[in-house]
Enzyme design. Sequence first.
Site, PDB file in Angstrom:
ATOM      1  N   ASN A  11      77.018 -16.766  38.557  1.00 44.02           N
ATOM      2  CA  ASN A  11      77.774 -16.625  37.304  1.00 44.02           C
ATOM      3  C   ASN A  11      78.563 -15.321  37.459  1.00 44.02           C
ATOM      4  O   ASN A  11      77.985 -14.232  37.425  1.00 44.02           O
ATOM      5  CB  ASN A  11      76.777 -16.554  36.154  1.00 44.02           C
ATOM      6  CG  ASN A  11      77.372 -16.634  34.769  1.00 44.02           C
ATOM      7  OD1 ASN A  11      76.669 -16.362  33.801  1.00 44.02           O
ATOM      8  ND2 ASN A  11      78.620 -17.006  34.625  1.00 44.02           N
ATOM      9  N   CYS A  73      75.587 -12.408  26.661  1.00 41.42           N
ATOM     10  CA  CYS A  73      75.616 -13.001  28.005  1.00 41.42           C
ATOM     11  C   CYS A  73      74.492 -12.360  28.806  1.00 41.42           C
ATOM     12  O   CYS A  73      74.613 -11.210  29.240  1.00 41.42           O
ATOM     13  CB  CYS A  73      76.963 -12.780  28.688  1.00 41.42           C
ATOM     14  SG  CYS A  73      77.004 -13.435  30.372  1.00 41.42           S
ATOM     15  N   GLY A  74      73.410 -13.091  28.987  1.00 43.78           N
ATOM     16  CA  GLY A  74      72.252 -12.529  29.670  1.00 43.78           C
ATOM     17  C   GLY A  74      72.537 -12.128  31.104  1.00 43.78           C
ATOM     18  O   GLY A  74      72.155 -11.038  31.549  1.00 43.78           O
ATOM     19  N   CYS A 217      73.252 -19.257  33.561  1.00 42.56           N
ATOM     20  CA  CYS A 217      73.492 -18.639  32.252  1.00 42.56           C
ATOM     21  C   CYS A 217      72.168 -18.092  31.749  1.00 42.56           C
ATOM     22  O   CYS A 217      71.227 -18.851  31.491  1.00 42.56           O
ATOM     23  CB  CYS A 217      74.067 -19.654  31.269  1.00 42.56           C
ATOM     24  SG  CYS A 217      74.306 -19.000  29.595  1.00 42.56           S
ATOM     25  N   GLY A 218      72.086 -16.764  31.602  1.00 41.80           N
ATOM     26  CA  GLY A 218      70.834 -16.125  31.217  1.00 41.80           C
ATOM     27  C   GLY A 218      70.384 -16.476  29.816  1.00 41.80           C
ATOM     28  O   GLY A 218      69.211 -16.783  29.582  1.00 41.80           O
ATOM     29  N   SER A 219      71.304 -16.425  28.845  1.00 38.94           N
ATOM     30  CA  SER A 219      70.905 -16.742  27.472  1.00 38.94           C
ATOM     31  C   SER A 219      70.527 -18.216  27.350  1.00 38.94           C
ATOM     32  O   SER A 219      69.629 -18.568  26.576  1.00 38.94           O
ATOM     33  CB  SER A 219      72.012 -16.365  26.481  1.00 38.94           C
ATOM     34  OG  SER A 219      73.197 -17.088  26.715  1.00 38.94           O
TER      35      SER A 219
END
Length: 276
Positions: A11, A73-74, A217-219
């Site tokens: 990402n 955005c994690g 995607c972290g979140s």
Amino acid sequence: MRFSKMHGLGNDFVIIDSITQKVYFNSDKIRSLSNRFYGIGFDQLLVVEPPYDPNIDFHCRIYNADGSEVYQCGNGIRCVARFVCIKKLTNKQHIKISTDTYSMMLSVLDSEFISVNMGEPIFDPIKIPFFSTQYQKMYVLFVPNFTILCGVVSIGNPHCVILVEQVDLVPVTVLGSILENHHCFPKKANISFMQIISQNNIKLRVYERGSGETKACGSAACAAVAIGIQQGLLKKNISVQVNLPGGDLFISWKGLGYPLYMIGSATYIYDGCINL
């Protein structure tokens, strides 16, 4: 303008220090820069600013590739923590970073991994926001040719999580683009497709709001684990391994009233300079 290119599990981000240089962006310029053929190319643009609160170390503004601004955005926040250390903007191991709606405590574990306190997941549909007459653990969404059963949650941004049997067979771009803009999500949503491998392991593919399908995607990983635990499909109090196309994240949550924790890598690629 000086910038750095970084990624969290594929990402990818352009990160800009607006503490030591003056920068200005509009949505047209961001879309131009995000173009992978004629610009720099990125999933999101992260602008590091001085804090607005004395208890915060840095403020971060987050822009999608389409020029829209978002507030969580994690993967990006992990890269920001690594960035401020690389650029010697701080010598702290524990760094507090805010967005316009959220603040997170990050811990630099080593030269690769960052731990993030992602805060408590929010299931109240009004706060997500999600149009529903009442809270439910699962909701039904109707789209052309599909009836979707999903969980919804906010991790500082709205997420829709759909349980599937074979995530590799899901038409992520087709369904993601429809569901992202579903009328039940007034601010759009990130759409995740989750396959349960075991009570501490899932596979996940994500269609990010304003960016399309991304490597990670972290979140969304946090959202998927929160929904999985809420549904009794995943275990509390342990590290759940989330397998994404770009690599693995590790998410833990004790349950309602407690924050989610995420551990993942943040990788520096290169520095550059571009005329705006």
